[in-house]
Every structure is written in C-alpha cells, then in structure tokens.
Design an enzyme around this catalytic site. Structure first.
Site, PDB file in Angstrom:
ATOM      1  CD1 TRP A  78      -2.927   1.528   0.807  1.00 37.45           C
ATOM      2  CD2 TRP A  78      -1.413   2.399   2.197  1.00 37.45           C
ATOM      3  NE1 TRP A  78      -3.368   2.762   1.185  1.00 37.45           N
ATOM      4  CE2 TRP A  78      -2.457   3.325   2.041  1.00 37.45           C
ATOM      5  CE3 TRP A  78      -0.350   2.736   3.043  1.00 37.45           C
ATOM      6  CZ2 TRP A  78      -2.478   4.556   2.678  1.00 37.45           C
ATOM      7  CZ3 TRP A  78      -0.355   3.956   3.674  1.00 37.45           C
ATOM      8  CH2 TRP A  78      -1.412   4.858   3.498  1.00 37.45           C
ATOM      9  CG  HIS A  79       3.450   2.333   3.243  1.00 36.74           C
ATOM     10  ND1 HIS A  79       2.850   1.334   3.971  1.00 36.74           N
ATOM     11  CD2 HIS A  79       3.412   3.437   4.018  1.00 36.74           C
ATOM     12  CE1 HIS A  79       2.480   1.826   5.144  1.00 36.74           C
ATOM     13  NE2 HIS A  79       2.812   3.096   5.197  1.00 36.74           N
ATOM     14  N   GLY A  80       3.807   1.702  -1.368  1.00 38.63           N
ATOM     15  CA  GLY A  80       4.466   2.023  -2.627  1.00 38.63           C
ATOM     16  C   GLY A  80       4.575   0.802  -3.516  1.00 38.63           C
TER      17      GLY A  80
END
Lengths: 370, 519
Positions: free
Chosen positions: B327-329
C-alpha cells in the site's frame, strides 16, 4: 489567561523572532548578497558563502562590474586568482565567477548574465575532462541545475524573481544559522572564505595540508577520482559526437563572439597529473578525443584562443611528499585535482603577458590560433 | 497545496476560516459547502486534472453506500455482490494508477517482453481516499452507517486537513461532527489549541524533519551508487531517516489535527510516541494508528483474524502486513518491509505465548532490564525495516545494513580523530582509515540524531502535551512521559509557540514535500 491574549502573545513571539532573524542575517550577510558593511572580526570572512555561491556570484558580477570574468569549476575557483598582479591593466577588474562542481552550461549562464549586467570584454574558461563526462543516454539539451537562479540569469525582466531570491535568503533559517557560524568562524584561520572579487583563498586546505600532509590528500583524491572514472559516463551521447557539454561550449563561444567578448580557454594542468590514472583505466583515447573535439569546435571561430596546459611538464610532475611527512609543502598542487594559485599565475603569465617572468618555460602551448 | 507552505499558512487557512464562520452565521449548509469548496481548491492546487477523479470516486461510493445501507429490495446475496463490485472498482482504480508500471516492469522481466512504461501520474491521496471509502462501503453493507447527506459525505472524503496523507478517518467519528450546531461557532479554546498543535507539527516538519533529511539523503544516495557505506555513516543514515520519517509524518498529522480543530473538528490521533514502544505490536498501536486500525478491521479480521488457530492467525497477520507494505508504494522493497513486519509480529506473538506460560518471564517483564532490552530489540527491528522502506533497491538497502553490521569497515573523520589523542592512538593501532573534511558533518549528524532521540523518548507527544481529548480512545494507552512538560494557556507558552512558528516559517525556504505524500 484569555485565549485572545494568548494569541496576541503568540504573534509577539512570532514577529519578534522574525524581525531578529531578518536583522541578524542582513547585518552579518553570510553570503555577501546584501553588501552590508564588513567589519573585521564580525562578518568580514564569509565562511558560509560557498553554500549560496550561485547568488553570491550574481551579486558579485553586478557589484564588481568586471572587464574580465573567470569561468569554470573548482579548479578555476581555487587555482586562478582574480587579484593576481599579472593581469594586464586593461583587463582589470577581474572577477572569479567559477563555481565548484559546475560545467560549461553553468559557465554559459554566467557569461550571459555578465554580458547583460556589465561591461565584459574578456572571458577565461577552464576546460575540464571530468566535468565533461555525462551519462551516455543524456539528452543533448539537458537543462543545467542552477537552483532558483536559472530564470534570473537568463531573463531581462526579473524584478519579482530578484525580490523573491533576496526574501528567500533573509527569511531563512539557514541564513540565520549561517550568520551565527560566520561570526563564530571569524577567528579560525582555516575557515573557508570567498573574497569580494570571487576568489577562494582555500584556507581550509591549508588546514588539511597541515593536519594530514599532502600525501594523504593525494591518496584520498585519487581514490575518489578512480571511482569517478570507473563509472560508465562518457564524453559523448551514445552513437553521436555530441553532448550537452559540447553544445553548451558552442553556445558560449557564439555568445562571446556576438557580444565582442574575447574568449580564452585552456585545458587545466591537473589533467597532466592524472594522465597515468586516465591511461590505466583505459580512457586515454577518450581524453585525447575530448581535446580534439574542442579544438575542432574552436577552429572555425575567430574570437577564441585555446591553450593547453595539460601536457606533462616539470611543474605538473611535482613530487608528492612521503606518507607521514607533515612538513614538506608542495608548491603547485593541493592534491592531484586542484592546483594552487602559483600554477594559476603561470597560466595567466603565459596567456596574458608577453614577457614571461618564469624561468621554467615552456609551460603550456597555444593550440589555436597557431 | 502543502501545509508547510506560505500560501497555505498565510492565505488559505485564514480565508477558509473566515469564510466558514462567516457563512455559518447565515446557514449551516453554506458553511459546509464552503469547506467542501475549500477542500477541492486545496486538492486542485496540486493538479486540477485529478479533481474529476476524486469527485467521481466520491459520487460512486456515496451512491453505492446509500444503496448498501438502505433497506432496499436487494437480498443479502445481491448486496454482497454489490459490495464486492464496489471494493473491486475502488481497488482497480488504485491498482491502475499506482501499480500499473510496477506490474509491467515485472512482467517484462519475467517473460522477457518489452511492454514498456505507461506515463501515469499518481493522483495525490488516492491510497488514502480509497481506503477510507472502502471502509465506508463495508460498514454500509454491515448496516453500521446512517443516512448521510451528499454534502456531509463530500466533506468526509475531501476535508482538506486529512485528505492528502491521513489520518485515515472513519465515517462514524467524522460525519456526526459535521452536523453539530455547536461546531459552527468560533470556539477560542479550539483556535488556541489548534494553532498550538499546528505549530508543533509545523516545527516538527520544517525544522526537525527537513533539518535532518540531508544526512539520510546523502547516505542513501551513496548506497545507491554501490559505494560500500562504512559503519558510522551507515548508522547515521539509517537513524537520520528513522527520525526524519517520524517527525515528518507525525508533524503532518499534528498539522492536520491542529488545522481541523480550528474548524471545531477533531481528527483521530495518528501517532502516539511510537519509538517508545517495547514490542512490535505496541509499535503498531502507536505508529500510523489509523492505518493499523484499517488493516486490522478491514483486512485482518475479515481474513479470519485469530479465530482459526495459530497457523492461520500468523498467515493472516503476514498477509495483512504485506498488503500494508505494498500500500505504501509499488515496489518490492515496500513489500519486503511489510513482510518483515509480518515476521516481527509473528515472532512477537509467539514470544508472548511463551512468556505467558512462564511465571519467571512474566515477573521479569516488569523489570527495567527486560524493558530496556525489549526497547532495544524493537527499535532496531524498526530501523532495519526503515532501511528497506527508504532504499531505492535491495542492493542499496543491503549495502547500508552491511555497513551497520560492520561488514564495510570503519572510517572516521580525521578532524575528530586528531583532536582526541586516545582515539588517534586507537585509530593508528587498528589501522582505521580516516577521511578529510567531514568532521563537522559527522558531528552534526549525530547531534541531530541524539536530539531527535531525546525528543522522541523523553517528551510527551502533542496530544499529551496539549491534553487534547482523543476521539480514538482505544489507542489512549500512553504512559507518563519521562519529562512531564505540559502546555498551558499562559504568556510563556504563547511566546514559545510564537518563536517556534517563526523558526518554522524561516525553515520554509528549504521545506520539501511530506514523505507520506508519495503513498
């Protein structure tokens, strides 16, 4: 306490701190951009000016209104001296506008600025093989990194940009911290400095040389250069004979010609010191090609002189003191990548004086015009 | 527009605030409409092309949520399909914008194809508003939502303080606040407290996070160029990033909470002194709290949580953290970071199971030595994770971790060595290499790190400091800060906060984007 009073005191704290920061940064003028009076022991030595060197140079050019401008990277900033007595009277005042880590694109931007804001007659450009190495897939028109100053260097109507730049320097925590450090370092003989004529007296290297000895300075620099030369960067964009650097050089020569500026260019003597390394990493041919390409560029132009100080000579082959020898002082070099003012004097002397005062000629050749 | 900018602080916030309270005197609807307009303006300032995207996403989810939440003719199964379709649509949008090029890159590598990159600009905040609205759909399906007006729902999604980088707010804690009449009047206590929290966040971001950033950036850049990073440099880079990220993100959260409070809206706390955590579960109860809450409620629990035995529980935990990582990257290093934390949590839960069966270990748990060792293990595990989180590739992360383990050798600045005779002798005896001209930078990096460590460990966090009421009380498990410094409405604090605001404003000239904007 009533919330309204709290907000009022909060504003007092805010405004007082801002006013104090503005005043300190303005009075100390750590980057020499406000041109406030310089007082010995308070703000005369500008140990933090290198951090805002782009802006420092712009203000310097406008203030000094030089007849001759020195362009290039750290080799010019450290090795050439605007305050040399060898500059012919007609070419003075001289301003050292060289910027460490920069390249021909930066030199073009500053020459353009100097022409627009002053009365430049002569430009001197140091040519550097290492700063000509580019990524082989670079775009030929890759923009140069000039911080916030790109538009200001190239645009005529830039009042808003100028005000913004001054504001960003005075309303800045870095400006405030640098002001305190400037005052703090006034008495440090080894603190860096940038002089009003743009010269860098390189006080910090005097410190390193005393502290570590030249042997170590040479060793450290060579290991850094070895890594640099080990990268895949080349002088040309893949499958072409061009690069952003060569293109910038052509533009710079044309700019000088169109504005009646005589351009003196020279290959730095430090290339000679690095020749063995360049050969050992298999880049000798590329180095020669780089020189040939520049010679080819200048050959059709009549406002340029090209000099070569990169060939081996007694001066560029100075012996490096042994490891542990902290007392022997080198005459011509700080380390293999940077020569001292003394060698820079010889370049000035060879290029600009008819009667060479030095016994150790020939140092350097005039490549163009013959 | 970012919080730490002249235009936000000196123009946007005053105008938004004035307009809101002025219009609130005329009509509640006008005031809320004004806030929605301001929020769209705030979002569009960055890139106006994505305003239709967020508007479309908002309308779609509102309509779907209304259908799912109402007693319509749809049966249970039909509603379930509708929910799945809604979630899939949200995820597809996110995947398209965020993961397309990542997928192409991996397909190209795996199958030796050359599909090539597609030029896609990641719409700001898409990860945040997607998660927020998925939660809304799920709750609507489960009958946990009420009938909200489109205007209120729009504000719930776009409310500018939380729009770009969270906190990931929940409809039940936000939407009721928009309806309260009391919130339409200027409340000076909230203005004072909101301004104070905003300034604390501003200071954390502009002065601390951006101040320490160059020290981490430099080391991670060296690591990326495959030059072996020696011991002290590797630690300074990893620690500098550890604190940069914390002060950057928690600074953003404080600015969000503070600016929302000016409008009498309370946002949930997102950081509760995470580096004080004594185990990794505790860390995740303190770090990016609203994301942890989302992952737990909408991924971990639906996967089965801890209801089907330990193996399934740990698998669920691992899957949840890997999803959190990606989700972060869009990158393997982010995925690996999630995997690492999944592994940490599994170890932590296993250890807890062992401790709970041993009276000796249970007794030891309260002792300072146990706590110190627990803290040291936890913080080191977190730092190792951050190295992968920050690094641009596995090789550069491994380079730094090798350096931290001492495998890349030692190197000390000559300027420091030559001033300390004992150190000089030691350096000569062990033949440790020294570097020229790096002493000041070396010292400054460790001074920054030391100062940040003291602030993070000793001082209360901004909620504790201002005694702000927490709306997500399940996370209110704070321990008493070691240095009990608390804010009060008095002249000393007013001037101190004013000075902090000025220093932060002065630091704006070098302010970078918030790190979490990229997620």
């Amino acid at each position: 306490m009533r919330p309204v009073i709290y907000i009022r005191y909060l504003f007092y704290g805010f405004l007082a701190t801002m006013a104090l920061a503005f005043a300190v940064t303005y009075i100390i003028d750590p980057y020499r951009i406000f041109l406030t009076p310089e007082i010995s022991g308070l703000n005369e030595k500008k140990s933090r000016a290198q951090g805002e060197i782009f802006f420092n140079r712009m203000v310097g050019i406008k203030t000094v209104q030089p007849t001759t401008i020195l362009l290039g990277n750290s080799r010019v900033q450290w090795g050439m001296s605007a305050r040399s007595q060898l500059w012919p009277q007609a070419l003075r005042p001289v301003y050292n506008a060289a910027i460490p880590g920069s390249n021909n694109q930066t030199a073009f931007a500053y020459l353009q600025y100097a022409i627009r804001t002053g009365n430049i007659k002569v430009a001197v450009l140091g040519l550097d093989y290492l700063s000509s190495l580019i990524k082989i897939n670079a775009a030929a028109d890759k923009p140069v990194i000039l911080g916030n100053y790109g538009p200001l260097l190239s645009t005529e109507n830039s009042m808003a940009q100028t005000v913004k730049n001054y504001f960003l320097r005075i309303a800045s925590i870095d400006g405030l911290i640098d002001s305190f450090l400037t005052v703090f370092e006034q008495k440090n003989p080894y603190a860096p400095d940038i002089l009003p004529n743009g010269d860098n007296p390189l006080n910090e290297y005097k410190g390193y040389a005393t502290e570590k000895g030249y042997h170590r300075l040479f060793k450290n620099y060579l290991s850094g250069i070895k890594k640099r030369l080990g990268r895949k960067d080349r002088i040309f964009i893949q499958e072409t004979d061009s690069s952003p650097e060569f293109e910038a050089l052509k533009r710079l020569i044309d700019l000088a010609k169109n504005n009646n500026v005589k351009l003196y260019m020279f290959f730095h003597p430090y290339h000679s010191t690095l020749q063995d390394l360049i050969t050992s990493v298999g880049r000798r041919e590329e180095f020669d090609n780089w020189k040939r390409r520049i010679l080819h560029i200048v050959q059709k132009r009549d406002n340029v002189e090209l000099w070569d100080f990169s060939t081996r000579s007694e001066l560029t082959s100075e012996a490096v003191p042994e490891a542990g020898d902290m007392t022997t002082r080198m005459n011509w070099y700080w380390e293999p990548g940077h020569y001292k003012n003394g060698l820079g004097e010889k370049i000035i002397s060879n290029v600009f004086q008819n009667n060479l005062p030095y016994p150790d000629r020939p140092f350097g050749n005039k490549l163009y015009p013959k | 527009m970012i919080f730490s900018s002249y235009e936000f602080i000196f123009v946007f916030i005053p105008v938004a605030l004035f307009g809101f309270f002025f219009l609130a005197r005329i009509s509640h609807v006008y005031a809320i409409s004004w806030l929605v307009f301001c929020s769209f303006f705030f979002y569009g300032w960055w890139d106006i092309r994505y305003v239709p995207l967020i508007s479309g996403s908002m309308l779609f989810n509102y309509l779907l949520g209304t259908i799912l939440g109402k007693n319509t003719n749809l049966n249970f199964q039909q509603k379930k399909y509708l929910l799945i379709a809604g979630i899939a649509a949200n995820l597809l949008l996110l995947i398209f914008f965020k993961y397309t090029n990542f997928l192409i890159e991996n397909i190209d590598q795996l199958f030796s194809t050359s599909i090539g990159f597609i030029y896609i600009t990641l719409p700001l905040a898409i990860s945040f508003f997607t998660f927020q609205q998925i939660a809304y759909l799920v709750d609507a399906y489960q009958g946990k939502t009420r009938e909200y007006s489109l205007l209120h729902y729009s504000l719930f999604v776009t409310f500018f303080p939380q729009l770009i980088a969270g906190p990931i707010v929940h409809h039940k804690e936000m939407l009721p606040q928009f309806s309260l009449d009391i919130n339409k009047k200027i409340r000076l206590q909230n203005i004072v407290k909101g301004t104070t929290i905003f300034v604390i966040g501003f200071f954390k971001k502009a002065v601390i996070a951006d101040g320490i950033a160059p020290y981490s950036n430099k080391i991670f850049m060296i690591a990326q160029s495959d030059v072996p990073v020696p011991f002290f440099d590797a630690w300074s880079g990893a620690l500098a990033y550890t604190f940069q990220l914390y002060f950057d993100f928690s600074g953003y959260a404080d600015m969000a909470i503070g600016s929302a409070l000016l409008f009498n809206i309370r946002l949930p706390i997102n950081f509760n002194s995470p580096y004080k955590a004594l185990n990794i579960s505790d860390f995740w109860r303190r770090w990016h709290i609203t994301l942890s809450r989302f992952l737990k409620d909408y991924i971990y629990v639906p996967l089965g949580g801890n209801r089907r035995g330990n193996t399934r529980r740990y698998t669920n935990m691992m899957a949840t953290m890997i999803i959190g990582g990606i989700w972060h990257g869009a990158g393997w290093t982010f995925l690996f970071w999630g995997f690492l934390h999944g592994a940490y949590l599994t170890i932590d839960h296993s250890w807890n199971a062992i401790v709970s069966r041993s009276p000796t270990l249970l007794a030891a748990r309260a002792r300072p030595l146990y706590k110190s060792v627990a803290w040291l293990i936890t913080i080191n595990a977190v730092i190792v994770g951050w190295v992968y989180f920050r690094a641009e590739s596995f090789s550069s992360a491994n380079n730094i971790l090798s350096g931290m383990a001492g495998l890349n050798g030692l190197e000390l600045p000559q300027g420091i060595v030559s001033r300390i005779p004992v150190l000089q002798e030691l350096v000569m005896a062990l033949n440790i290499p020294t570097t020229v001209g790096t002493a000041a930078e070396f010292l400054l990096s460790y001074i920054w790190i030391g100062t940040c460590l003291l602030i993070a460990l000793l001082l209360p966090n901004s909620h504790e400091f201002t005694r702000l009421r927490w709306i997500n009380k399940e996370n209110a498990n704070s321990s008493r800060p070691i240095a009990p410094v608390f804010w009060r409405i008095n002249r000393i604090w007013a001037v101190t906060i004013g000075v902090m605001a000025a220093l932060s404003t002065l630091a704006l000239t070098r302010a970078g984007d918030f790190l979490y904007f990229q997620f």
